[in-house]
Design a protein around this motif. Structure first.
Motif, PDB file in Angstrom:
ATOM      1  N   ILE A 294       0.838  -1.189   0.000  1.00  0.00           N
ATOM      2  CA  ILE A 294       0.000   0.000   0.000  1.00  0.00           C
ATOM      3  C   ILE A 294       0.874   1.240   0.000  1.00  0.00           C
ATOM      4  O   ILE A 294       1.963   1.255   0.577  1.00  0.00           O
ATOM      5  CB  ILE A 294      -0.946   0.013   1.216  1.00  0.00           C
ATOM      6  CG1 ILE A 294      -1.983   1.146   1.078  1.00  0.00           C
ATOM      7  CG2 ILE A 294      -0.171   0.128   2.515  1.00  0.00           C
ATOM      8  CD1 ILE A 294      -3.119   1.063   2.061  1.00  0.00           C
ATOM      9  N   LEU A 295       0.395   2.265  -0.677  1.00  0.00           N
ATOM     10  CA  LEU A 295       1.061   3.566  -0.664  1.00  0.00           C
ATOM     11  C   LEU A 295       0.001   4.622  -0.414  1.00  0.00           C
ATOM     12  O   LEU A 295      -1.016   4.679  -1.119  1.00  0.00           O
ATOM     13  CB  LEU A 295       1.764   3.835  -2.002  1.00  0.00           C
ATOM     14  CG  LEU A 295       2.439   5.210  -2.125  1.00  0.00           C
ATOM     15  CD1 LEU A 295       3.587   5.337  -1.124  1.00  0.00           C
ATOM     16  CD2 LEU A 295       2.938   5.436  -3.550  1.00  0.00           C
ATOM     17  N   THR A 296       0.220   5.440   0.611  1.00  0.00           N
ATOM     18  CA  THR A 296      -0.710   6.519   0.922  1.00  0.00           C
ATOM     19  C   THR A 296       0.062   7.826   1.076  1.00  0.00           C
ATOM     20  O   THR A 296       1.271   7.816   1.349  1.00  0.00           O
ATOM     21  CB  THR A 296      -1.493   6.249   2.223  1.00  0.00           C
ATOM     22  OG1 THR A 296      -0.570   6.168   3.311  1.00  0.00           O
ATOM     23  CG2 THR A 296      -2.293   4.961   2.124  1.00  0.00           C
ATOM     24  N   ASP A 297      -0.640   8.925   0.911  1.00  0.00           N
ATOM     25  CA  ASP A 297      -0.056  10.248   1.137  1.00  0.00           C
ATOM     26  C   ASP A 297      -1.058  11.067   1.934  1.00  0.00           C
ATOM     27  O   ASP A 297      -1.985  11.659   1.378  1.00  0.00           O
ATOM     28  CB  ASP A 297       0.267  10.937  -0.198  1.00  0.00           C
ATOM     29  CG  ASP A 297       0.938  12.290   0.007  1.00  0.00           C
ATOM     30  OD1 ASP A 297       1.162  12.676   1.172  1.00  0.00           O
ATOM     31  OD2 ASP A 297       1.221  12.982  -0.992  1.00  0.00           O
ATOM     32  N   GLU A 298      -0.871  11.098   3.241  1.00  0.00           N
ATOM     33  CA  GLU A 298      -1.804  11.793   4.123  1.00  0.00           C
ATOM     34  C   GLU A 298      -1.427  13.256   4.331  1.00  0.00           C
ATOM     35  O   GLU A 298      -2.094  13.969   5.070  1.00  0.00           O
ATOM     36  CB  GLU A 298      -1.886  11.068   5.464  1.00  0.00           C
ATOM     37  CG  GLU A 298      -2.453   9.652   5.312  1.00  0.00           C
ATOM     38  CD  GLU A 298      -2.520   8.890   6.613  1.00  0.00           C
ATOM     39  OE1 GLU A 298      -2.117   9.463   7.656  1.00  0.00           O
ATOM     40  OE2 GLU A 298      -2.975   7.728   6.600  1.00  0.00           O
ATOM     41  N   LYS A 299      -0.356  13.709   3.653  1.00  0.00           N
ATOM     42  CA  LYS A 299       0.059  15.114   3.741  1.00  0.00           C
ATOM     43  C   LYS A 299      -0.371  15.920   2.520  1.00  0.00           C
ATOM     44  O   LYS A 299      -0.145  17.129   2.473  1.00  0.00           O
ATOM     45  CB  LYS A 299       1.576  15.195   3.912  1.00  0.00           C
ATOM     46  CG  LYS A 299       2.087  14.562   5.204  1.00  0.00           C
ATOM     47  CD  LYS A 299       3.591  14.676   5.317  1.00  0.00           C
ATOM     48  CE  LYS A 299       4.100  14.058   6.612  1.00  0.00           C
ATOM     49  NZ  LYS A 299       5.573  14.145   6.735  1.00  0.00           N
ATOM     50  N   ASP A 300      -0.978  15.269   1.558  1.00  0.00           N
ATOM     51  CA  ASP A 300      -1.381  15.914   0.315  1.00  0.00           C
ATOM     52  C   ASP A 300      -2.379  17.044   0.606  1.00  0.00           C
ATOM     53  O   ASP A 300      -3.467  16.790   1.135  1.00  0.00           O
ATOM     54  CB  ASP A 300      -2.019  14.869  -0.603  1.00  0.00           C
ATOM     55  CG  ASP A 300      -2.398  15.439  -1.967  1.00  0.00           C
ATOM     56  OD1 ASP A 300      -2.213  16.653  -2.184  1.00  0.00           O
ATOM     57  OD2 ASP A 300      -2.896  14.665  -2.802  1.00  0.00           O
TER      58      ASP A 300
END
Length: 250
Positions: A20-26
């Protein structure tokens, strides 16, 4: 010491069974979440919502540490998203189903921040193989039930496990020993016949060592050879493909 055959396998989820790859700072993620909050009467802007979220998470972690007396608490994000609505709404506006709101925002948060999610090669095949050998399989993940349950189903892995433990349900997370001990105690597992399989030395392998069971590192990060040699936390075995778990039966 590694056994020839284990009867009980406790698996990590993210980074072990699925990639999984997430970006919660976007910033776009927070702008869109803020628009949802705005639609129900709050005046959040993206960056303001992100900062309020971070403060609420930090406060909730502190409260859990004090309440449970643990070093590794796990916050339930549905409660955070609910509290953010309560914090930000005008008194004239109120959602009647607040719990549903927190669940909805948690799922939207995950969908918007998730860049990819897929099962690693050979995962389903190996889990099926282990079950066919008479092994019991358990899932123990540092994860949010609000969206991890949906991702387990999306990856079609739920039927592989006897039971599933998610840290947000327990309020603690790996490497807190009590999180793993809960599985051992609930099912009366024999530590000498049980193994933890995960991709993280500081959580998966550390918690295995803390409760006295073997730990197999599925090296998907991957850790370098030097990192493995110098780490104070030593797995009982290092593998690079989950398919290697089948070798204990051959």
């Amino acid at each position: 010491m590694m056994n020839n055959v284990y009867k009980d396998y406790i698996f990590d989820f993210y980074g072990t069974l699925v990639d999984i790859l997430t970006d919660e700072k976007d910033p776009e993620l927070w702008d869109k979440l803020a628009q949802l909050y705005q639609a129900y009467g709050t005046d959040y802007k993206g960056e303001g919502l992100r900062k309020s979220y971070a403060k609420r998470v930090a406060l909730a972690r502190k409260e859990l540490i004090e309440l449970k007396g643990v070093a590794y608490p796990e916050v339930d994000l549905t409660h955070i998203f609910n509290q953010l609505y309560v914090d930000g709404r005008p008194q004239s506006s109120c959602l009647h189903q607040l719990e549903d709101w927190g669940q909805l925002i948690a799922i939207v948060f995950r969908v918007l921040s998730r860049k990819h999610l897929l099962v690693y090669p050979h995962t389903k095949e190996v889990l099926t193989f282990l079950k066919d050998q008479g092994c019991h399989l358990y899932l123990l993940s540092n994860a949010q039930a609000a969206f991890t349950n949906a991702e387990i189903d999306l990856m079609e892995l739920r039927s592989c496990f006897d039971t599933i433990y998610l840290s947000s349900d327990s309020g603690i997370c790996k490497p807190q020993p009590e999180f793993l001990k809960q599985v051992l105690d609930d099912y009366g597992l024999n530590p000498s016949e049980t193994v933890m399989v995960g991709n993280d030395l500081t959580t998966d392998i550390a918690v295995a060592k803390a409760v006295g069971i073997d730990g197999i590192l599925l090296n998907t990060f991957p850790y370098s050879r030097q990192e493995l040699e110098t780490s104070p936390i030593k797995p009982d075995r290092v593998i690079t493909d989950i398919e290697d778990l089948k070798t204990v039966f051959t």
